[in-house]
Enzyme design. Structure first.
Site, PDB file in Angstrom:
ATOM      1  N   SER A 171     -39.537  75.948  60.232  1.00  0.00           N
ATOM      2  CA  SER A 171     -39.721  77.370  60.461  1.00  0.00           C
ATOM      3  C   SER A 171     -39.980  78.126  59.150  1.00  0.00           C
ATOM      4  CB  SER A 171     -38.507  77.914  61.216  1.00  0.00           C
ATOM      5  OG  SER A 171     -38.758  79.202  61.678  1.00  0.00           O
ATOM      6  N   ASP A 342     -42.172  76.997  72.101  1.00  0.00           N
ATOM      7  CA  ASP A 342     -41.628  77.740  70.966  1.00  0.00           C
ATOM      8  C   ASP A 342     -42.124  79.183  71.019  1.00  0.00           C
ATOM      9  OD1 ASP A 342     -40.830  78.650  68.433  1.00  0.00           O
ATOM     10  OD2 ASP A 342     -41.067  76.663  67.567  1.00  0.00           O
ATOM     11  N   HIS A 371     -37.901  76.434  69.839  1.00  0.00           N
ATOM     12  CA  HIS A 371     -37.710  76.484  68.383  1.00  0.00           C
ATOM     13  C   HIS A 371     -36.493  75.711  67.890  1.00  0.00           C
ATOM     14  CE1 HIS A 371     -39.283  78.332  64.783  1.00  0.00           C
ATOM     15  NE2 HIS A 371     -38.089  78.726  64.412  1.00  0.00           N
TER      16      HIS A 371
END
Ligand code: NAG
Length: 395
Positions: A171, A342, A371
């Site tokens: 991320s 996600d 995620h």
């Protein structure tokens, strides 16, 4: 009223609402500021060697870096460096059982595992001159992670191990690497291969309900206007902000904050929730969130927008410069692993990222993941980590 007007009114009410809450220093995140926390809390020292290091950035932050090796395996495969995402710390890599957590899996497989911790997170060590009560402590966003944190930690790991590094980012830990690489930070001399989990450059297709609502309500601007320098879901202010956003947007957020942030994670161990909640989610700077909100609004992957005057002084141009993904050298060895569900690193934004690169990275997308499955999913060992390790070992 039109929806724009409704949102403007809701935003104004939010400003009033938050301005009545005193910013509470008592709710500030607990920083360890000592050398024992991470290894003693998370690591079974009968099975793993765990060492703490402090890495100082050029702008004075003292980052925590931990080194893990398995007692049962020689660390013959070289150094692996793990870099976490937004609202998390390096501890996210050791949250599950050893057979499920990436840091332990890599150590068992013979890597020397180095765990990075972003400035101001729980297992970093503060700053040489600012305390968490100072505005300067929170005066940072992605730009500083790319310019200072990522290079400082990687150079440190390289200097200690003398071998090229296997990088695994998640991320914001991928976005910081993309930003650093596109600015020509000299990382390719010290990094062998990159694996990007939930890769992020562009964020304008994000569907995360809380994030989108916060951006629509200009929560980022409001926090800044009120000089609330950091945001955490753990403080009264943070909770009231989220409650307010949810109520204004008619969302039922109670107990659902995580999936409303990240998408529907398939594979998280619900029985372990209380343990996760003890350490996550961590605080971040308002400026970091504001920068993300700017990127969401403009659809660009660019540096922080200080407004035309500030930009002129800082960058010599009216607009904040883009991070040019096409500048990343095409001989880089990289794998991207995305997730179809996600809501932060969404399929269209990942596609946009792929289109901008001047090379074709190894790519896969996991159909049922959202995620957080990448870091705490109970089967991420098979679905993602095994794939990353075979990429590292491939020619
Ligand atoms: C889920 O978490 C509980 C509590 O920590 C643990 O006992 C159990 O083994 C975990 N299950 C899996 C599949 O990891």
């Amino acid at each position: 009223m039109g929806s724009a007007a409704v949102i403007a009114v809701a935003g104004a009410l939010l400003l009033l609402h938050l301005s009545t809450i005193k910013s509470e220093d008592s709710a500030l995140p607990h920083l360890t500021q000592k050398s024992t926390g991470f290894c003693t809390i998370f690591v079974d020292q009968n099975a793993y060697n765990c060492q703490e290091f402090v890495v100082q950035t050029e702008d004075g932050f003292l980052l925590g870096v931990q080194r893990l090796t398995a007692r049962s395996a020689a660390a013959s495969k070289g150094p692996a460096f793990l870099y976490h995402g937004l609202f998390l710390g390096g501890d996210i890599w050791v949250m599950n059982q050893p057979s499920e957590s990436l840091a332990f899996i890599l150590a068992d497989a013979g890597y020397a595992v180095w765990i990075g911790n972003t400035r101001t997170t729980t297992f970093s060590y503060g700053h040489t001159s600012f305390t968490q009560h100072d505005q300067g402590f929170w005066d940072w966003c992605l730009d500083e992670l790319a310019r200072y944190d990522v290079p400082a930690m990687l150079k440190f790991v390289y200097s200690k191990s003398g071998q090229k590094i296997y990088y695994i980012g998640y991320s914001q830990g991928t976005q910081a690497a993309f930003a650093a690489l596109s600015q020509g930070q000299q990382l390719l001399d010290i990094v062998e291969k990159f694996v990007m989990l939930a890769p992020v450059a562009y964020v304008n297709h994000a569907t995360t309900p809380i994030g989108v609502a916060a951006v629509k309500l200009y929560a980022d601007k409001i926090l800044m206007a009120l000089h609330i320098n950091f945001f955490t879901f753990r403080s009264k202010t943070g909770r009231q902000l989220v409650d307010y956003i949810c109520a204004s947007m008619n969302m039922r957020c109670y107990g659902e904050t995580i999936s409303l942030l990240t998408g529907d994670n398939c594979c998280i161990n619900a029985t372990r929730r209380a343990f996760y909640d003890k350490y996550e989610l961590q605080a971040t700077s308002t400026k970091n969130l504001r920068h993300l909100a700017q990127q969401f609004r403009t659809g660009t992957f660019s540096q922080y927008d200080y407004g035309w005057w500030g930009n002129m002084q800082r960058y010599g141009s009216f607009n904040a410069p883009d991070y040019k993904l096409s500048h990343i050298p095409s001989n880089i060895k990289m794998m991207l692993i995305a997730a179809e569900k996600d809501s932060l690193a969404t399929p269209p934004d990942v596609q946009h990222l792929l289109n901008e690169l001047s090379y074709r990275p190894t790519f896969m997308s996991i159909p049922n993941y959202a995620h957080l499955d990448f870091v705490v999913g109970i089967n991420a060992n098979v679905d993602a980590y095994a794939k990353a390790m075979s990429f590292f070992q491939s020619q």
